[in-house]
Design an enzyme around this catalytic site. Sequence first.
Site, PDB file in Angstrom:
ATOM      1  N   CYS A  27       0.890  -1.160   0.000  1.00  0.00           N
ATOM      2  CA  CYS A  27       0.000   0.000   0.000  1.00  0.00           C
ATOM      3  C   CYS A  27       0.924   1.204   0.000  1.00  0.00           C
ATOM      4  CB  CYS A  27      -0.913   0.026   1.227  1.00  0.00           C
ATOM      5  SG  CYS A  27      -1.839   1.583   1.370  1.00  0.00           S
TER       6      CYS A  27
ATOM      7  N   CYS B  27      -0.697   4.325   2.442  1.00  0.00           N
ATOM      8  CA  CYS B  27      -0.661   4.198   3.910  1.00  0.00           C
ATOM      9  C   CYS B  27      -0.317   2.771   4.310  1.00  0.00           C
ATOM     10  CB  CYS B  27      -1.951   4.693   4.547  1.00  0.00           C
ATOM     11  SG  CYS B  27      -3.475   3.981   3.888  1.00  0.00           S
ATOM     12  N   SER B  28      -1.328   1.955   4.636  1.00  0.00           N
ATOM     13  CA  SER B  28      -1.032   0.596   5.081  1.00  0.00           C
ATOM     14  C   SER B  28      -2.250  -0.303   4.902  1.00  0.00           C
ATOM     15  CB  SER B  28      -0.594   0.613   6.545  1.00  0.00           C
ATOM     16  OG  SER B  28      -1.567   1.281   7.334  1.00  0.00           O
ATOM     17  N   CYS B  29      -3.037  -0.064   3.835  1.00  0.00           N
ATOM     18  CA  CYS B  29      -4.225  -0.881   3.587  1.00  0.00           C
ATOM     19  C   CYS B  29      -3.807  -2.346   3.481  1.00  0.00           C
ATOM     20  CB  CYS B  29      -4.919  -0.435   2.299  1.00  0.00           C
ATOM     21  SG  CYS B  29      -5.573   1.238   2.413  1.00  0.00           S
TER      22      CYS B  29
END
Lengths: 121, 210
Positions: free
Chosen positions: B116, B119-121
């Site tokens: 991602c 961000c950090s999906c």
Amino acid sequence: MNEQVEKTLKPLASLDGAAAFDEPWQAEALAIADTLVQNGMFSAGAWSEALGDALRKSGTSGASDDQQTYYQCVLTALENLIAQHSEIDRAAMAAKRGDWEQAYLSTPHGQPVKLDAIEDH
Amino acid sequence: MSSKFDAPKVAEIHQHLHSHLPSESALRVKALETLLVDKGLVNPQTIDAWIEAYTDQIGPKRGARVVAKAWTDSAYKKRLLQDAPAAIDELGYLGKATAHLKVVENSDRVHNLVVCTLCSCYPFSILGIAPAWYKAAAYRSRAVREPRAVLAEFGVDIDDDVEVRVWDSTAELRYLVLPQCPPGAAGMSEEDLAALVTRNSMIGTDRNLG
């Protein structure tokens, strides 16, 4: 993981196996964010944008690329979205933060720290 | 004897006396939770249950079970590749983070890697909380730019004739890699196969299992 293997790991791989959360507040922040997405206060897309924005700003400010920084960004994004999507504003956040600090400072060691409905042991 | 006010010393004593004071970040989170609970916007039991679930129960074993089922049941694999959320729901694992999920299959010619970049999906309903490296800026920026170098850092060497496909997750679409079933796994039970599946193989930073 033995010491020798650990030494040969490259920076990214060496981060594997680290605990998901270093401190309880990190789990709490993520739990609140996910709950608010599920409750519909803001969308998953809005959360992603806000977290991405916080991470980008953090990166350009030279913050270290670690979990502490990551969760600081989670908290920043969460505060921003709550301020945008609810009646809870920055002043209320600061005031309540101060209340908690005072509760900790005025509670003798060994006793549960209490504030309103929430009790923290 | 000096009567000078020793500010650093006083600060140190003060710090010691109140060393049980939580960090600034912890205080800010407590403030948010209190305000949200007071306004009825979150239930404290929901927060506690979430933390307990993601600390103790929800982790990569869920994803491993999905993969093992796909390895042993070709009809399930077909459904998984066509409509991952519905197939995952068959196992009772559907969550918000997997409601929009695409499964990408590795083969002898293709290796898939998930990142991602924003961000950090991450499909945390079936893989648990993302590992530290997945959230690091180094991974988020380099996985797209130099995937083979990143893979090499994880000890995964990809032959030149294998195509590396990098999938950039978003809040609206997340990815799960279906790794290849290891040779010699024929006849193994679904449970034993699931034990061979690593978390990293479902993100793409691991390839040859078994």
